[in-house]
Design a protein around this motif. Sequence first.
Motif, PDB file in Angstrom:
ATOM      1  N   GLN A  35      42.316 -42.725 -43.758  1.00 38.48           N
ATOM      2  CA  GLN A  35      42.690 -42.718 -42.346  1.00 38.48           C
ATOM      3  C   GLN A  35      42.144 -43.955 -41.644  1.00 38.48           C
ATOM      4  O   GLN A  35      41.147 -44.538 -42.061  1.00 38.48           O
ATOM      5  CB  GLN A  35      42.126 -41.481 -41.640  1.00 38.48           C
ATOM      6  CG  GLN A  35      42.746 -40.163 -42.060  1.00 38.48           C
ATOM      7  CD  GLN A  35      42.078 -39.001 -41.338  1.00 38.48           C
ATOM      8  OE1 GLN A  35      40.841 -38.910 -41.296  1.00 38.48           O
ATOM      9  NE2 GLN A  35      42.874 -38.113 -40.767  1.00 38.48           N
ATOM     10  N   GLU A  41      46.980 -45.704 -30.059  1.00 39.37           N
ATOM     11  CA  GLU A  41      47.870 -45.406 -31.179  1.00 39.37           C
ATOM     12  C   GLU A  41      48.426 -46.669 -31.824  1.00 39.37           C
ATOM     13  O   GLU A  41      48.525 -46.756 -33.059  1.00 39.37           O
ATOM     14  CB  GLU A  41      49.026 -44.517 -30.695  1.00 39.37           C
ATOM     15  CG  GLU A  41      49.938 -44.057 -31.815  1.00 39.37           C
ATOM     16  CD  GLU A  41      51.022 -43.108 -31.330  1.00 39.37           C
ATOM     17  OE1 GLU A  41      51.670 -42.469 -32.180  1.00 39.37           O
ATOM     18  OE2 GLU A  41      51.225 -43.019 -30.106  1.00 39.37           O
ATOM     19  N   LEU A  45      48.036 -47.507 -35.771  1.00 39.08           N
ATOM     20  CA  LEU A  45      49.238 -47.619 -36.603  1.00 39.08           C
ATOM     21  C   LEU A  45      49.338 -48.984 -37.272  1.00 39.08           C
ATOM     22  O   LEU A  45      49.699 -49.083 -38.451  1.00 39.08           O
ATOM     23  CB  LEU A  45      50.484 -47.369 -35.751  1.00 39.08           C
ATOM     24  CG  LEU A  45      50.846 -45.919 -35.474  1.00 39.08           C
ATOM     25  CD1 LEU A  45      51.971 -45.834 -34.446  1.00 39.08           C
ATOM     26  CD2 LEU A  45      51.263 -45.213 -36.765  1.00 39.08           C
ATOM     27  N   GLU A  46      49.028 -50.021 -36.524  1.00 43.51           N
ATOM     28  CA  GLU A  46      49.155 -51.384 -37.063  1.00 43.51           C
ATOM     29  C   GLU A  46      48.311 -51.559 -38.318  1.00 43.51           C
ATOM     30  O   GLU A  46      48.785 -52.080 -39.331  1.00 43.51           O
ATOM     31  CB  GLU A  46      48.740 -52.403 -36.009  1.00 43.51           C
ATOM     32  CG  GLU A  46      48.868 -53.839 -36.487  1.00 43.51           C
ATOM     33  CD  GLU A  46      48.432 -54.863 -35.454  1.00 43.51           C
ATOM     34  OE1 GLU A  46      48.604 -56.067 -35.716  1.00 43.51           O
ATOM     35  OE2 GLU A  46      47.898 -54.458 -34.394  1.00 43.51           O
ATOM     36  N   ALA A  48      46.772 -49.022 -40.102  1.00 46.83           N
ATOM     37  CA  ALA A  48      47.058 -47.971 -41.081  1.00 46.83           C
ATOM     38  C   ALA A  48      48.257 -48.325 -41.959  1.00 46.83           C
ATOM     39  O   ALA A  48      48.249 -48.094 -43.171  1.00 46.83           O
ATOM     40  CB  ALA A  48      47.289 -46.647 -40.369  1.00 46.83           C
ATOM     41  N   GLN A  49      49.279 -48.893 -41.360  1.00 45.80           N
ATOM     42  CA  GLN A  49      50.472 -49.257 -42.123  1.00 45.80           C
ATOM     43  C   GLN A  49      50.179 -50.344 -43.162  1.00 45.80           C
ATOM     44  O   GLN A  49      50.804 -50.389 -44.219  1.00 45.80           O
ATOM     45  CB  GLN A  49      51.570 -49.724 -41.161  1.00 45.80           C
ATOM     46  CG  GLN A  49      52.174 -48.588 -40.352  1.00 45.80           C
ATOM     47  CD  GLN A  49      53.105 -49.075 -39.255  1.00 45.80           C
ATOM     48  OE1 GLN A  49      53.236 -50.276 -39.024  1.00 45.80           O
ATOM     49  NE2 GLN A  49      53.757 -48.158 -38.562  1.00 45.80           N
ATOM     50  N   GLU A  54      46.698 -42.919 -42.992  1.00 47.49           N
ATOM     51  CA  GLU A  54      47.149 -42.134 -41.849  1.00 47.49           C
ATOM     52  C   GLU A  54      46.481 -42.674 -40.589  1.00 47.49           C
ATOM     53  O   GLU A  54      45.282 -42.948 -40.574  1.00 47.49           O
ATOM     54  CB  GLU A  54      46.775 -40.667 -42.036  1.00 47.49           C
ATOM     55  CG  GLU A  54      47.136 -39.785 -40.844  1.00 47.49           C
ATOM     56  CD  GLU A  54      46.536 -38.401 -40.944  1.00 47.49           C
ATOM     57  OE1 GLU A  54      46.914 -37.535 -40.124  1.00 47.49           O
ATOM     58  OE2 GLU A  54      45.674 -38.177 -41.822  1.00 47.49           O
ATOM     59  N   ALA A  55      47.249 -42.828 -39.537  1.00 46.59           N
ATOM     60  CA  ALA A  55      46.712 -43.274 -38.258  1.00 46.59           C
ATOM     61  C   ALA A  55      46.357 -42.066 -37.404  1.00 46.59           C
ATOM     62  O   ALA A  55      47.164 -41.135 -37.266  1.00 46.59           O
ATOM     63  CB  ALA A  55      47.720 -44.145 -37.522  1.00 46.59           C
ATOM     64  N   THR A  57      44.171 -40.767 -33.623  1.00 50.92           N
ATOM     65  CA  THR A  57      43.644 -41.233 -32.335  1.00 50.92           C
ATOM     66  C   THR A  57      42.632 -40.268 -31.731  1.00 50.92           C
ATOM     67  O   THR A  57      42.246 -40.422 -30.578  1.00 50.92           O
ATOM     68  CB  THR A  57      44.790 -41.456 -31.328  1.00 50.92           C
ATOM     69  OG1 THR A  57      45.545 -40.241 -31.195  1.00 50.92           O
ATOM     70  CG2 THR A  57      45.714 -42.578 -31.787  1.00 50.92           C
TER      71      THR A  57
END
Length: 272
Positions: A35, A41, A45-46, A48-49, A54-55, A57
């Motif tokens: 994670q 967010e 996400l930036e 994590a991808q 997994e992202a 918050t």
Amino acid sequence: MKRSIEDTSIVMVGAGRLATNLAKAFYRKGFRIMQVYSRTEAAALELAQQVEAEAVTSFAALQSRAGMYVVSLPDDVFPRLIPLLTENRESSLWVHTAGSVGMDVWEGHVSKYGVFYPMQTFSKECEVDFTHLPVFIEGCDAECADFLRAVASALSHDVYLASSEQRRYLHLAAVLACNFSNYLYTLASDLLSNHGLPFSALLPLIDETARKVHAMTPEDAQTGPAARGDAMVMEEHLRLLADIPNLQDLYRRMSEGISRRQAAKTESLKAG
């Protein structure tokens, strides 16, 4: 089946510049990033991808049984967030990446803890090669220290055990060598810009100055009018800075410091 250190599952708490570079370094070496937490967010996400994670918050969404939690949050908010971060995860290994925060910040909250401090200046735009980047680790006991040394050694050839007190001085030295010198670059850039000259003209000089301290001590590499005792040049520089009193004062103070250091070095050589 024998497990390797790279089988350690990691949760990254933070998605800033250091966390981004460290997460990518772990990922490239085969560690599983479970994670990535960020309060925003988009930032979660930036990163994590990029590391197949997994992202999340919220602290409540953090996994409860990761192999290691790596916390890279601002120093001024991190300590008060520890109870929220570690709730129901007290038996896991927790480390922070701060240079100026002691390891004892974890005491009373978790049973296994330490510090994982890569000493470098980071940006999200330029990925850092960790191969020869110094990583300073500290563990609450010998077992944790050995584990963190193994993790760090998977990323870098230059791993050091350092106490919290040593790391505070290390961080101070890093600020002097990196942050302060970069501020001087900014002042030099402003000065040149005000007189129609490009900062890029200084880059060969900056590169050579940095290169020299790989081959000699900073003291031996010192040059310039203050090191030479050239009072006429220093007075001319102070005159040119008459309209910028703050920079004029900084120039005077630094020149005096260099002159005193040079004088002490000369006296020491004479005595020897």
